[in-house]
Structures are given as C-alpha cells and as structure tokens.
Design an enzyme around this catalytic site. Structure first.
Site, PDB file in Angstrom:
ATOM      1  N   GLN A   1      -5.194  -2.015   9.975  1.00 38.79           N
ATOM      2  CA  GLN A   1      -4.872  -3.288   9.327  1.00 38.79           C
ATOM      3  C   GLN A   1      -5.318  -4.451  10.215  1.00 38.79           C
ATOM      4  O   GLN A   1      -4.952  -4.526  11.384  1.00 38.79           O
ATOM      5  CB  GLN A   1      -3.354  -3.343   9.073  1.00 38.79           C
ATOM      6  CG  GLN A   1      -2.911  -4.501   8.210  1.00 38.79           C
ATOM      7  CD  GLN A   1      -3.310  -4.357   6.743  1.00 38.79           C
ATOM      8  OE1 GLN A   1      -3.232  -3.277   6.172  1.00 38.79           O
ATOM      9  NE2 GLN A   1      -3.729  -5.448   6.129  1.00 38.79           N
TER      10      GLN A   1
ATOM     11  N   ASP B   1     -11.987   1.753   3.903  1.00 38.64           N
ATOM     12  CA  ASP B   1     -12.059   0.307   3.642  1.00 38.64           C
ATOM     13  C   ASP B   1     -13.395  -0.259   4.118  1.00 38.64           C
ATOM     14  O   ASP B   1     -13.453  -1.301   4.761  1.00 38.64           O
ATOM     15  CB  ASP B   1     -10.877  -0.419   4.312  1.00 38.64           C
ATOM     16  CG  ASP B   1     -10.639  -1.792   3.685  1.00 38.64           C
ATOM     17  OD1 ASP B   1     -11.275  -2.113   2.653  1.00 38.64           O
ATOM     18  OD2 ASP B   1      -9.828  -2.558   4.224  1.00 38.64           O
TER      19      ASP B   1
ATOM     20  N   LYS C   1       0.845  -1.202   0.000  1.00 40.43           N
ATOM     21  CA  LYS C   1       0.000   0.000   0.000  1.00 40.43           C
ATOM     22  C   LYS C   1       0.879   1.250   0.000  1.00 40.43           C
ATOM     23  O   LYS C   1       0.604   2.208  -0.735  1.00 40.43           O
ATOM     24  CB  LYS C   1      -0.932  -0.011   1.229  1.00 40.43           C
ATOM     25  CG  LYS C   1      -2.023  -1.058   1.099  1.00 40.43           C
ATOM     26  CD  LYS C   1      -2.764  -1.306   2.406  1.00 40.43           C
ATOM     27  CE  LYS C   1      -3.697  -2.508   2.249  1.00 40.43           C
ATOM     28  NZ  LYS C   1      -4.258  -2.981   3.514  1.00 40.43           N
TER      29      LYS C   1
END
Ligand code: NAP
Length: 266
Positions: free
Chosen positions: A93, A116, A49
């Site tokens: 994450q 996300d 990323k």
C-alpha cells in the site's frame, strides 16, 4: 444534468461474478497487503479491500509494519511471500515512508503476483476506469483523451492504456501552461491530481466524459473528488461521482487481477 457512471453498482456486479467463480475453487485466491506505517487513508482503503475480499470468498492477509521498518526487512518479507505458493497476489500500500523507494520495492514483487501493475496486470485504478467505460459502452478508440496527473500508479499507466486502445492522448501536470485550453478539447477527461475541485465549469465543455479519480477529504470530513461535481455535472455529458465512481472500481479490479493471478500460477 450529466449521466452518472455508477462505480458502486458495477462493484457489486463484479463482486457477484467473482464470488461465483471463487466458490468453484478448492484452494481460494489469497492476497497479501503490506502496510508500512499508519497513514489514515491507507488504513481506510485496506479495510475496503479486506471487506470486498471477504465478500467474494478470497483470503486477504493484512501485514502491518511500523513506519521505521528497514528496506531490508521489507524486502525479506516480500521475498518470503514471493516463494509462498499459498499467496497469489501481493500489494504494497502506497505511500511508503520516505526512506523506502517505492519503485525498488514494487519491482521486487514476483510479476505473477504483482496484482496492482507490472508486467502482467494493469494497475487496479486504470483497469477500473477502463471497465467503467467499457460497461457503459463508451468507446476509447479514436477519441481525444486528456489525463491530468502523471504518477506512476495512476496518470502514466492510464495514459498508456488509453494510447494502446486507440486514443490520442495528452498528459497534463503541474507544469502545464494552459490547463483549461487542454481540458476543454478532451472527449474523455481523466483527472488524477489530488486537489479538491481543481476542475471547475470553466475547464469543461459539453459532450465530454469526465472521470474523476481524485479522493480528497474536506475540513468537515467529507470526501470529494478533483472535479467540482455540482457545477461540472450541469455541463458535461457523462461524469463519475466521488465517492461511488472510480474508488469502488479500483477495489473490484484489484480482485479481478487477483483471480487472473491465481489462474496464472496454476
Ligand atoms: P500524485 O502521485 O500526487 O500525482 C499527482 C499528479 O497531479 C502529479 O503528476 C502532479 O504533477 C499533478 N498536479 C498537481 N497539481 C496540479 C495542478 N495544479 N494542475 C495539473 N496537474 C497537477 O497522486 P496519485 O497517486 O496519482 O493520485 C491522484 C489522486 O487520485 C489522489 O487524490 C489520490 O488519492 C487519488 N487516487 C484515487 C484512487 C481511486 O481508486 N479512486 C486510486 C489511486 C489514487 P507533477 O507530476 O508535475 O507534480
């Protein structure tokens, strides 16, 4: 041999498009990635990323916290990022250490910065799958879609997105009685389980589109999907490879969401 959906190639196309758009912006979009602990896979995904972000001219801040970080400490970091106007996107994450409830944490991210998933954005993997199908002109409406996996991050949002686009959807999971019977009937089969080569030639039929979301490391250090690519690709019409399929699409889609988040916060 099936037609292969090339996520790596599309990732490059999307990166060029995003780079062109970001070049025009005075203030650059900024993504904060919070990592708690040091799960090796998470570190690899975060590196990808960061590399993609650098390539397109976005700013990516990697906030690394020890695995014993308290929920209250994490919440206070998120709340600072929520009110920091220079930050446009926040991701935490996964997986998180057991003592922290992921839903509670994800729900504490400002919806406009929650790139996300959440209220404004599709999770990056779901968006990546949809974009891949769309760019290869594979219709979803009216199709029978079978999704294997019901996680909050991949299986459920992907199934919901497929329903919203007119598919008739079946969701399978570890309690499904006859997986082969379900999978064989799919027009589009999405596999998001995390078990190497779970889907064999006996699970599929001709004319199918197979999307392999799984990422599994083998004993000899290779990455393989949930689908036995070698044998399944001899039968089905279309398939995504691992690596080079959904993975690169997830990264690109995350930054598409970041740019949308940026515009949303202008
Ligand atoms: P997860 O939270 O562990 O969910 C796995 C799902 O698979 C569960 O719903 C589970 O059922 C189901 N399952 C387990 N064994 C099964 C079996 N034998 N038959 C049918 N269903 C079974 O995993 P996830 O986060 O959704 O991730 C799935 C995979 O995708 C992993 O390999 C992950 O690394 C990968 N991934 C890839 C990307 C990418 O960009 N390519 C992004 C995210 C995740 P139950 O609910 O009944 O337990």
């Amino acid at each position: 041999m099936s037609k292969i959906l090339d996520g790596k190639k599309l990732n490059t196309e999307i990166s060029l498009d995003l780079e062109r758009k970001i070049k025009k912006l005075k203030v650059k979009p900024r993504l904060a990635i919070i990592q708690i602990g040091s799960v090796a896979e998470s570190t690899v995904y975060i590196k990808r990323k960061i590399a993609f972000g650098e390539k397109i001219g976005a700013k990516v801040e990697h906030i690394k916290l020890p695995s014993k970080t308290k929920k209250s400490e994490l919440s206070s970091i998120i709340s600072k990022l929520n009110s920091d106007k220079s930050v446009h996107g926040i991701i935490v994450q996964l997986p998180l250490p057991k003592h922290i409830n992921p839903n509670e944490i994800l729900n504490s991210i400002d919806e406009k910065k929650r790139v996300d998933g959440g209220k404004y954005f599709l999770p990056a993997t779901t968006l990546g799958i949809l974009t891949l199908l769309e760019r290869y002109k594979i219709n979803i409406s009216g199709k029978k879609v079978v999704v294997i996996g019901r996680s909050e991050l991949v299986g459920k949002p992907t199934a919901l997105a497929m329903i919203n686009r007119g598919a008739t959807v079946t969701v399978c999971h570890s309690q499904t009685k006859d997986l082969k019977k379900e999978t064989k009937q799919a027009d589009i089969l999405v596999v998001a389980v995390g078990k190497a080569r779970l889907i064999t030639k006996n699970h599929v039929s001709r004319n199918q589109v197979v999307i392999d979301v799984g990422i599994n490391a083998t004993a000899d250090g290779k990455l393989v999907g949930d689908v036995d690519f070698k044998n399944v690709s001899k039968i089905v019409r279309v398939i995504t490879p691992v690596p080079g399929g959904v993975g690169p699409m997830t990264v690109a889609s995350l930054f598409e969401n970041l740019l949308e988040a940026y515009y949303l916060q202008l």
